[in-house]
Structures are given as C-alpha cells and as structure tokens.
Design a protein around this motif. Structure first.
Motif, PDB file in Angstrom:
ATOM      1  N   UNK A  68       0.843  -1.191   0.000  1.00 57.14           N
ATOM      2  CA  UNK A  68       0.000   0.000   0.000  1.00 57.14           C
ATOM      3  C   UNK A  68       0.882   1.247   0.000  1.00 57.14           C
ATOM      4  N   UNK A  69       0.796   2.081  -1.034  1.00 61.48           N
ATOM      5  CA  UNK A  69       1.635   3.282  -1.095  1.00 61.48           C
ATOM      6  C   UNK A  69       1.480   4.202   0.115  1.00 61.48           C
ATOM      7  N   UNK A  70       0.290   4.265   0.691  1.00 61.71           N
ATOM      8  CA  UNK A  70       0.078   5.122   1.857  1.00 61.71           C
ATOM      9  C   UNK A  70       0.899   4.619   3.038  1.00 61.71           C
ATOM     10  N   UNK A  71       0.879   3.331   3.277  1.00 63.12           N
ATOM     11  CA  UNK A  71       1.660   2.742   4.373  1.00 63.12           C
ATOM     12  C   UNK A  71       3.151   2.934   4.109  1.00 63.12           C
ATOM     13  N   UNK A  72       3.567   2.700   2.882  1.00 61.52           N
ATOM     14  CA  UNK A  72       4.988   2.834   2.538  1.00 61.52           C
ATOM     15  C   UNK A  72       5.472   4.268   2.702  1.00 61.52           C
ATOM     16  N   UNK A  73       4.674   5.235   2.262  1.00 62.40           N
ATOM     17  CA  UNK A  73       5.048   6.640   2.416  1.00 62.40           C
ATOM     18  C   UNK A  73       5.087   7.021   3.892  1.00 62.40           C
ATOM     19  N   UNK A  74       4.078   6.632   4.651  1.00 63.45           N
ATOM     20  CA  UNK A  74       4.056   6.952   6.079  1.00 63.45           C
ATOM     21  C   UNK A  74       5.301   6.404   6.770  1.00 63.45           C
ATOM     22  N   UNK A  75       5.669   5.177   6.457  1.00 62.61           N
ATOM     23  CA  UNK A  75       6.861   4.585   7.056  1.00 62.61           C
ATOM     24  C   UNK A  75       8.124   5.300   6.592  1.00 62.61           C
ATOM     25  N   UNK A  76       8.166   5.687   5.327  1.00 61.33           N
ATOM     26  CA  UNK A  76       9.354   6.359   4.785  1.00 61.33           C
ATOM     27  C   UNK A  76       9.644   7.676   5.486  1.00 61.33           C
ATOM     28  N   UNK A  77       8.622   8.303   6.026  1.00 57.93           N
ATOM     29  CA  UNK A  77       8.815   9.574   6.717  1.00 57.93           C
ATOM     30  C   UNK A  77       9.601   9.417   8.010  1.00 57.93           C
ATOM     31  N   UNK A  78       9.651   8.193   8.543  1.00 56.54           N
ATOM     32  CA  UNK A  78      10.280   7.974   9.835  1.00 56.54           C
ATOM     33  C   UNK A  78      11.399   6.939   9.833  1.00 56.54           C
ATOM     34  N   UNK A  79      11.440   6.071   8.840  1.00 52.41           N
ATOM     35  CA  UNK A  79      12.402   4.968   8.834  1.00 52.41           C
ATOM     36  C   UNK A  79      13.773   5.428   8.347  1.00 52.41           C
ATOM     37  N   UNK A  80      14.786   4.729   8.794  1.00 54.96           N
ATOM     38  CA  UNK A  80      16.144   5.024   8.342  1.00 54.96           C
ATOM     39  C   UNK A  80      16.336   4.649   6.880  1.00 54.96           C
ATOM     40  N   UNK A  81      15.569   3.679   6.402  1.00 57.96           N
ATOM     41  CA  UNK A  81      15.651   3.278   4.996  1.00 57.96           C
ATOM     42  C   UNK A  81      14.515   3.908   4.190  1.00 57.96           C
ATOM     43  N   UNK A  82      14.240   5.172   4.469  1.00 59.95           N
ATOM     44  CA  UNK A  82      13.138   5.872   3.832  1.00 59.95           C
ATOM     45  C   UNK A  82      13.231   5.935   2.317  1.00 59.95           C
TER      46      UNK A  82
ATOM     47  N   UNK B 297      10.893   4.441  -2.898  1.00 63.85           N
ATOM     48  CA  UNK B 297      11.004   3.793  -4.208  1.00 63.85           C
ATOM     49  C   UNK B 297       9.916   2.727  -4.363  1.00 63.85           C
ATOM     50  N   UNK B 298       9.695   1.927  -3.314  1.00 67.63           N
ATOM     51  CA  UNK B 298       8.625   0.928  -3.360  1.00 67.63           C
ATOM     52  C   UNK B 298       7.268   1.584  -3.517  1.00 67.63           C
ATOM     53  N   UNK B 299       7.039   2.676  -2.792  1.00 67.63           N
ATOM     54  CA  UNK B 299       5.757   3.387  -2.893  1.00 67.63           C
ATOM     55  C   UNK B 299       5.546   3.889  -4.316  1.00 67.63           C
ATOM     56  N   UNK B 300       6.589   4.436  -4.904  1.00 72.26           N
ATOM     57  CA  UNK B 300       6.490   4.916  -6.283  1.00 72.26           C
ATOM     58  C   UNK B 300       6.171   3.800  -7.257  1.00 72.26           C
ATOM     59  N   UNK B 301       6.768   2.651  -7.043  1.00 75.79           N
ATOM     60  CA  UNK B 301       6.508   1.495  -7.908  1.00 75.79           C
ATOM     61  C   UNK B 301       5.096   0.950  -7.738  1.00 75.79           C
ATOM     62  N   UNK B 302       4.528   1.104  -6.557  1.00 72.47           N
ATOM     63  CA  UNK B 302       3.194   0.558  -6.260  1.00 72.47           C
ATOM     64  C   UNK B 302       2.073   1.564  -6.509  1.00 72.47           C
ATOM     65  N   UNK B 303       2.403   2.826  -6.689  1.00 68.79           N
ATOM     66  CA  UNK B 303       1.385   3.874  -6.858  1.00 68.79           C
ATOM     67  C   UNK B 303       0.697   3.726  -8.210  1.00 68.79           C
ATOM     68  N   UNK B 304      -0.522   3.233  -8.180  1.00 68.15           N
ATOM     69  CA  UNK B 304      -1.258   2.963  -9.417  1.00 68.15           C
ATOM     70  C   UNK B 304      -2.286   4.045  -9.743  1.00 68.15           C
ATOM     71  N   UNK B 305      -2.704   4.791  -8.735  1.00 65.28           N
ATOM     72  CA  UNK B 305      -3.716   5.817  -8.955  1.00 65.28           C
ATOM     73  C   UNK B 305      -3.078   7.200  -8.942  1.00 65.28           C
TER      74      UNK B 305
END
Length: 109
Positions: free
Chosen positions: A20-34, A39-47
């Motif tokens: 889910x791009x929303x979950x991936x983006x939310x995590x990217x805002x805080x994770x060290x491997x953001x 990149x995963x969120x961008x690949x999964x963003x279909x809409x």
C-alpha cells in the motif's frame, strides 16, 4: 500523525509486508531506509492520488517546501480527507531536513 516511538515502529514494521503506497510513504517519513520505502511506494502507486502522495512526500524529504505547498494544496482540493498529505504539508514548515533522518517524536505530535 503519531505520538510515540511505538506507533512509529508499528508503521515501519507494517511497511515491510505492505504494498500500500500510503503505508509505505508513512513509514518512509520515519524509517532510516526511507529512500527504499519511497522507491517501493512509487513502484506501487497505481492511482493519481497515490502518485501525488509519493510526489509530495518526495518533495518533503528533499526539503522543497514550495513544491510541497503547491502539490499539497492541489491534492487536498481533490482529496480533502488525505490526512497524511495534510500532515506532510504542515511538517514541511516545521523541519528543514529530511524527517526520517532527524525529526524527533516531539515535533511529530
């Protein structure tokens, strides 16, 4: 958006198994491997909505406040329920560096 380290940890943990791009983006805002999560969120963003979220978060992580403002305003006109984009827009004015690298929990509450 978050109030404590346990919540942040849960979001980051959820991102490991999520497409889910929303979950991936939310995590990217805080994770060290953001960057990898973005990149995963961008690949999964279909809409269009998801692609806009990724673009807004990417601009935020780069510290491009003006672009965040412009993109977030347009996005929120079409999607006023987008709490994550609203939070990113506000956070972009509170930070000058990438949030997943230096933002404290106190700034996020």
């Amino acid at each position: 958006m978050v109030g404590d380290a346990a919540t942040i940890a849960a979001i980051v943990e959820a991102s490991r198994a999520s497409d889910d791009p929303v979950v991936l983006v939310a995590a990217a805002l805080f994770a060290h491997d953001g960057d990898g999560l973005m990149a995963r969120a961008g690949n999964r963003a279909a809409t269009t909505r998801d692609r806009q979220l990724v673009a807004i978060a990417t601009a935020h992580l780069r510290g491009d406040r003006d672009l965040v403002d412009a993109l977030a305003r347009d996005h929120l006109v079409d999607h006023p329920d987008s709490v994550l984009v609203a939070w990113i827009a506000g956070a972009s004015h509170r930070t000058t560096t990438a949030p997943h690298k230096s933002t404290s929990n106190q700034e996020l509450s």
